[in-house]
Design an enzyme around this catalytic site. Structure first.
Site, PDB file in Angstrom:
ATOM      1  N   GLU A   1    -110.981  58.615  32.922  1.00  0.00           N
ATOM      2  CA  GLU A   1    -112.065  58.785  31.948  1.00  0.00           C
ATOM      3  C   GLU A   1    -113.218  57.825  32.184  1.00  0.00           C
ATOM      4  O   GLU A   1    -114.387  58.224  32.111  1.00  0.00           O
ATOM      5  CB  GLU A   1    -111.533  58.557  30.523  1.00  0.00           C
ATOM      6  CG  GLU A   1    -110.826  59.739  29.902  1.00  0.00           C
ATOM      7  CD  GLU A   1    -110.378  59.429  28.489  1.00  0.00           C
ATOM      8  OE1 GLU A   1    -110.575  60.276  27.612  1.00  0.00           O
ATOM      9  OE2 GLU A   1    -109.814  58.331  28.251  1.00  0.00           O
TER      10      GLU A   1
ATOM     11  N   LYS B   1    -116.820  62.349  22.179  1.00  0.00           N
ATOM     12  CA  LYS B   1    -115.781  61.734  21.357  1.00  0.00           C
ATOM     13  C   LYS B   1    -115.081  62.752  20.468  1.00  0.00           C
ATOM     14  O   LYS B   1    -113.860  62.799  20.399  1.00  0.00           O
ATOM     15  CB  LYS B   1    -116.402  60.632  20.485  1.00  0.00           C
ATOM     16  CG  LYS B   1    -115.397  59.859  19.646  1.00  0.00           C
ATOM     17  CD  LYS B   1    -114.510  59.001  20.507  1.00  0.00           C
ATOM     18  CE  LYS B   1    -113.595  58.121  19.700  1.00  0.00           C
ATOM     19  NZ  LYS B   1    -112.669  57.359  20.544  1.00  0.00           N
TER      20      LYS B   1
ATOM     21  N   CYS C   1    -121.850  67.898  19.884  1.00  0.00           N
ATOM     22  CA  CYS C   1    -123.205  67.798  19.355  1.00  0.00           C
ATOM     23  C   CYS C   1    -123.199  67.154  17.976  1.00  0.00           C
ATOM     24  O   CYS C   1    -122.243  67.271  17.223  1.00  0.00           O
ATOM     25  CB  CYS C   1    -123.831  69.183  19.258  1.00  0.00           C
ATOM     26  SG  CYS C   1    -123.822  70.119  20.791  1.00  0.00           S
TER      27      CYS C   1
ATOM     28  N   HIS D   1     -89.932  65.081  44.836  1.00  0.00           N
ATOM     29  CA  HIS D   1     -90.115  66.528  44.780  1.00  0.00           C
ATOM     30  C   HIS D   1     -91.557  66.932  45.080  1.00  0.00           C
ATOM     31  O   HIS D   1     -91.971  68.036  44.703  1.00  0.00           O
ATOM     32  CB  HIS D   1     -89.696  67.063  43.407  1.00  0.00           C
ATOM     33  CG  HIS D   1     -88.243  66.860  43.111  1.00  0.00           C
ATOM     34  ND1 HIS D   1     -87.245  67.497  43.802  1.00  0.00           N
ATOM     35  CD2 HIS D   1     -87.625  66.053  42.214  1.00  0.00           C
ATOM     36  CE1 HIS D   1     -86.074  67.119  43.338  1.00  0.00           C
ATOM     37  NE2 HIS D   1     -86.261  66.238  42.374  1.00  0.00           N
TER      38      HIS D   1
ATOM     39  N   ARG E   1    -120.363  60.189  19.790  1.00  0.00           N
ATOM     40  CA  ARG E   1    -119.736  61.493  19.986  1.00  0.00           C
ATOM     41  C   ARG E   1    -119.935  62.022  21.401  1.00  0.00           C
ATOM     42  O   ARG E   1    -119.207  62.901  21.847  1.00  0.00           O
ATOM     43  CB  ARG E   1    -120.325  62.501  18.988  1.00  0.00           C
ATOM     44  CG  ARG E   1    -120.016  62.184  17.546  1.00  0.00           C
ATOM     45  CD  ARG E   1    -120.843  63.041  16.604  1.00  0.00           C
ATOM     46  NE  ARG E   1    -120.428  64.421  16.608  1.00  0.00           N
ATOM     47  CZ  ARG E   1    -119.576  64.963  15.745  1.00  0.00           C
ATOM     48  NH1 ARG E   1    -119.017  64.210  14.821  1.00  0.00           N
ATOM     49  NH2 ARG E   1    -119.259  66.230  15.803  1.00  0.00           N
TER      50      ARG E   1
ATOM     51  N   GLU F   1    -101.006  58.621  29.706  1.00  0.00           N
ATOM     52  CA  GLU F   1    -102.155  58.077  28.978  1.00  0.00           C
ATOM     53  C   GLU F   1    -102.891  57.043  29.820  1.00  0.00           C
ATOM     54  O   GLU F   1    -104.129  56.992  29.813  1.00  0.00           O
ATOM     55  CB  GLU F   1    -101.689  57.466  27.650  1.00  0.00           C
ATOM     56  CG  GLU F   1    -102.765  56.766  26.850  1.00  0.00           C
ATOM     57  CD  GLU F   1    -103.895  57.666  26.394  1.00  0.00           C
ATOM     58  OE1 GLU F   1    -104.928  57.129  25.967  1.00  0.00           O
ATOM     59  OE2 GLU F   1    -103.753  58.914  26.464  1.00  0.00           O
TER      60      GLU F   1
ATOM     61  N   TRP G   1    -124.688  68.143  23.500  1.00  0.00           N
ATOM     62  CA  TRP G   1    -123.730  68.049  24.601  1.00  0.00           C
ATOM     63  C   TRP G   1    -123.705  69.419  25.251  1.00  0.00           C
ATOM     64  O   TRP G   1    -123.298  70.401  24.636  1.00  0.00           O
ATOM     65  CB  TRP G   1    -122.353  67.658  24.068  1.00  0.00           C
ATOM     66  CG  TRP G   1    -121.321  67.368  25.108  1.00  0.00           C
ATOM     67  CD1 TRP G   1    -121.118  66.182  25.759  1.00  0.00           C
ATOM     68  CD2 TRP G   1    -120.316  68.263  25.603  1.00  0.00           C
ATOM     69  NE1 TRP G   1    -120.045  66.296  26.622  1.00  0.00           N
ATOM     70  CE2 TRP G   1    -119.542  67.561  26.553  1.00  0.00           C
ATOM     71  CE3 TRP G   1    -119.999  69.598  25.336  1.00  0.00           C
ATOM     72  CZ2 TRP G   1    -118.477  68.138  27.231  1.00  0.00           C
ATOM     73  CZ3 TRP G   1    -118.938  70.179  26.015  1.00  0.00           C
ATOM     74  CH2 TRP G   1    -118.193  69.448  26.955  1.00  0.00           C
TER      75      TRP G   1
ATOM     76  N   ASN H   1    -124.350  73.114  16.322  1.00  0.00           N
ATOM     77  CA  ASN H   1    -123.176  72.573  16.985  1.00  0.00           C
ATOM     78  C   ASN H   1    -122.163  73.693  17.092  1.00  0.00           C
ATOM     79  O   ASN H   1    -121.833  74.332  16.098  1.00  0.00           O
ATOM     80  CB  ASN H   1    -122.588  71.405  16.187  1.00  0.00           C
ATOM     81  CG  ASN H   1    -121.360  70.813  16.848  1.00  0.00           C
ATOM     82  OD1 ASN H   1    -121.093  71.051  18.019  1.00  0.00           O
ATOM     83  ND2 ASN H   1    -120.609  70.026  16.100  1.00  0.00           N
ATOM     84  N   GLY H   2    -121.661  73.957  18.297  1.00  0.00           N
ATOM     85  CA  GLY H   2    -120.694  75.019  18.485  1.00  0.00           C
ATOM     86  C   GLY H   2    -121.059  75.898  19.663  1.00  0.00           C
ATOM     87  O   GLY H   2    -121.901  75.540  20.496  1.00  0.00           O
TER      88      GLY H   2
ATOM     89  N   LYS I   1    -106.849  57.255  30.925  1.00  0.00           N
ATOM     90  CA  LYS I   1    -107.830  56.197  30.668  1.00  0.00           C
ATOM     91  C   LYS I   1    -108.576  55.819  31.947  1.00  0.00           C
ATOM     92  O   LYS I   1    -109.783  55.633  31.945  1.00  0.00           O
ATOM     93  CB  LYS I   1    -107.143  54.955  30.084  1.00  0.00           C
ATOM     94  CG  LYS I   1    -106.747  55.085  28.656  1.00  0.00           C
ATOM     95  CD  LYS I   1    -107.972  55.152  27.753  1.00  0.00           C
ATOM     96  CE  LYS I   1    -107.703  55.940  26.494  1.00  0.00           C
ATOM     97  NZ  LYS I   1    -107.554  57.372  26.647  1.00  0.00           N
TER      98      LYS I   1
END
Length: 606
Positions: free
Chosen positions: A486, A601, A2, A502, A27, A479, A75, A100-101, A483
């Site tokens: 995402e 973000k 947020c 395995h 964000r 990574e 968010w 925010n939180g 990506k």
């Protein structure tokens, strides 16, 4: 997560709030809103699900103006994205609040308020706070004191901005576990989750410490510690700049930021790592006492830590542990004597990483080192040493240049530790050569974009993908998989290539593309054997290989040859290639590259 913007001045602040929200869009969010006190002392609000542009259209049609106001991008944590759940929340047509939180004990607080006859309009945890403050105001005329009375009842993390229609020209803000910074203007005072939101109106900032509560007016501010004592906090001047930047000839910020990497890497490695104070006062003295390294990070930063472990153990000869911050903080960990704790965070405000840093504090820790992209951030302020990556503002949610500059900074840290500890395998000339040539090699690889774009079309109809690497390149594969998932929403997983037999080989078929990272190193032949196992089972391979590795394209085998580079540089160079692959797959699929669904973000909640 947020985003909060608040302002009190002597002119209409609605455009300041709206521009602040635009600058916080990176964000990640799902709704936006504002609340302002007009010149008649009336509290007016406008909030809507969707983009800031939706709010802007609504404000154009029905303006909301005033000299005191708060704004928010949400968010979702509690309650779906809709108008009722959007912030600001209002109680009694008097108190307005943005948050925010997460309030962990919100259910118990809600039940208590309902028993007193309070009616709730949303499903959020936030609404309990605004009602608690309003109830407190029935017997306490001071907004500041009312907020101070309510805060001890809240469990969790929060940054708050509150206004009272009966107290025009005043705002109260506070933070516990979530970032909040004050902006000092001329006849105006501001607050925001990020300095970027306030860059158009000020270059002077005050970073609130944990538990601080501040009362803002147009020409002044007063800050109180969590126990109510008046305190001074340093005013920090940050050179004003357009942190958002311009897209220029690029279609998306992510692509722009991928192509900025040669310059940003050059800036980051320009730090003189040989200096005794290269990472802060007493760098050499503190690092001389280090016998082990504990890296704590989340997401992409965690992958950077996994790569750094190979460097630190390989050239410095120090034991290096790497752990996801959200797990580390919740277990009884054992910190080895003489440990250097390294916290990696792009924003420097990642809630889990900051909490893990505090968890790691004991007598065995000789120093705490922050590796961040944002100076003066919470993790930087809580650390003894700092390496600032010089990535610049990263707008795309999927990290690109922030990740590779983290790796470049970790190269410097590994080199410094190796030099101090006289690592047997460390050759300073090799590191220096890699640092000098790295930007040019990355620029050369970016020239292969069309070939990578051609590869991307093969992924458009796929729902799953495997990424393979060995040794230091296993985290590179991790990574790359992150990506892809995402921004393209293709399910992707990474494995150490030797682990195929395995279990993961059961997944391989013609519909499962397999991406492999294949530099020309001492594990190449073992990797080649692993890839033959995939081909034998009808899997389609996409191999990014050193030009001297001997891979040739064939049936079910797509090969992109990568220029040979220094061993130090390999993880960065191959990461850039995988960033381009993920980007172009997402373009083919038509997803929102810069703002992928459900993601934020800056992750400032658990």
């Amino acid at each position: 997560m947020c985003g909060i913007v608040a302002a009190v001045g002597q002119r209409d602040v609605s455009e300041i709030l709206l521009e602040g929200l635009r600058r916080l869009e990176y964000r990640g969010y799902d709704s936006a809103g504002v609340a302002l006190l007009n010149d008649k002392g009336e509290l007016q609000s406008s909030k809507h699900p969707g983009k800031v542009a939706v709010l802007e259209e609504a404000l154009t049609a029905s303006p909301v103006m005033g000299v005191t106001g708060i704004a928010h991008t949400r968010w979702a944590t509690h309650g779906v994205p809709n108008t009722a759940n959007a912030h600001p929340h209002i109680s009694g047509s008097r108190i307005a609040l943005v948050h925010n939180g997460i309030i962990e004990n919100h259910q118990a607080l809600r039940e208590s308020l309902v028993s007193r006859g309070v009616t709730f309009a949303s499903d959020t945890d936030t609404e309990v706070i605004v009602h608690l403050i309003n109830v407190e105001m029935e017997s306490e005329p001071s907004l500041l004191k009312a907020v101070q009375q309510v805060l001890p009842r809240l469990e969790g993390a929060y940054a708050l901005a509150v206004l009272d229609a009966n107290t025009p020209g005043h705002l109260v803000v506070t933070r516990v576990g979530s970032p909040l910074v004050l902006g000092v203007g001329i006849g105006e005072t501001y607050a925001a989750s990020d300095t970027l939101a306030l860059r158009p109106v000020t270059d002077r900032f005050v970073y609130l410490e944990e538990g601080d509560i501040a009362e803002l007016t147009a020409g002044s501010y007063a800050i109180y510690s969590h126990d109510g004592h008046l305190v001074d906090r340093q005013v920090t001047r940050i050179e004003a700049s357009d942190g958002n930047g311009a897209l220029g000839d690029y279609d998306h910020y992510m692509l722009k930021e991928i192509h900025e990497q040669p310059a940003r890497l050059r800036d980051t490695v320009s730090i003189d790592w040989r200096s005794d104070d290269c990472f802060g006062t007493n760098t050499k003295a503190l690092l001389s006492r280090v016998d082990a390294v504990q890296i704590i990070a989340c997401g992409t930063s965690y992958h950077a830590g996994l790569i750094a472990r190979h460097w630190i153990e390989g050239v410095a000869g120090l034991s290096c542990q790497v752990e996801v911050a959200s797990e580390y903080r919740y277990r009884q960990s054992v910190t080895l004597p003489g440990t250097l704790v390294v916290c990696i965070s792009q924003s420097g405000e990642t809630a889990d990483t900051l909490a893990a840093l505090k968890h790691a504090s004991n007598d065995n820790v000789v120093a705490r080192l922050a590796l961040c992209n944002v100076d003066h951030s919470a993790i930087v302020r809580a650390s003894d040493l700092t390496i600032l990556t010089r990535a610049g503002a990263e707008i795309g949610v999927a990290s690109t240049k922030a990740f590779t500059t983290q790796l470049a900074a970790l190269m410097l840290l590994a080199g410094k530790l190796a030099e101090i500890k006289k690592g047997a395998n460390f050759k300073r000339d090799e590191l220096d050569a890699a640092l000098v040539t790295l930007p040019a090699v990355v620029k050369t690889v970016l020239g292969e974009e069309q070939a990578i774009k051609n590869m991307a079309v093969h992924f458009a109809s796929k729902h799953h993908a495997l990424f393979l690497g060995r040794g230091i390149n296993n985290p590179v594969a991790m990574e790359g998989a992150l990506k892809l998932k995402e921004i393209s929403y293709i399910h992707a997983e990474a494995y150490a290539a030797g682990e195929l037999k395995h279990g993961p080989l059961a997944l391989v078929d013609a519909d499962m593309p397999v991406v492999a990272v294949a530099p020309n190193n001492d594990l190449l032949e073992k990797l080649r054997s692993n890839l033959e196992e995939v081909r034998a089972r009808g899997g389609e391979l996409f191999v990014f290989a050193d030009e001297a590795s001997g891979f040739e394209a064939g049936q079910g085998l797509h090969v992109l040859q990568i220029p040979h580079c220094a061993e130090w540089s390999v993880p960065i160079v191959y990461s850039v290639v995988l960033q381009l692959l993920a980007y172009h797959v997402a373009i083919v699929k038509g997803t929102d590259v810069d703002k992928p669904r459900n993601l934020a973000k800056s992750v400032t909640v658990e």
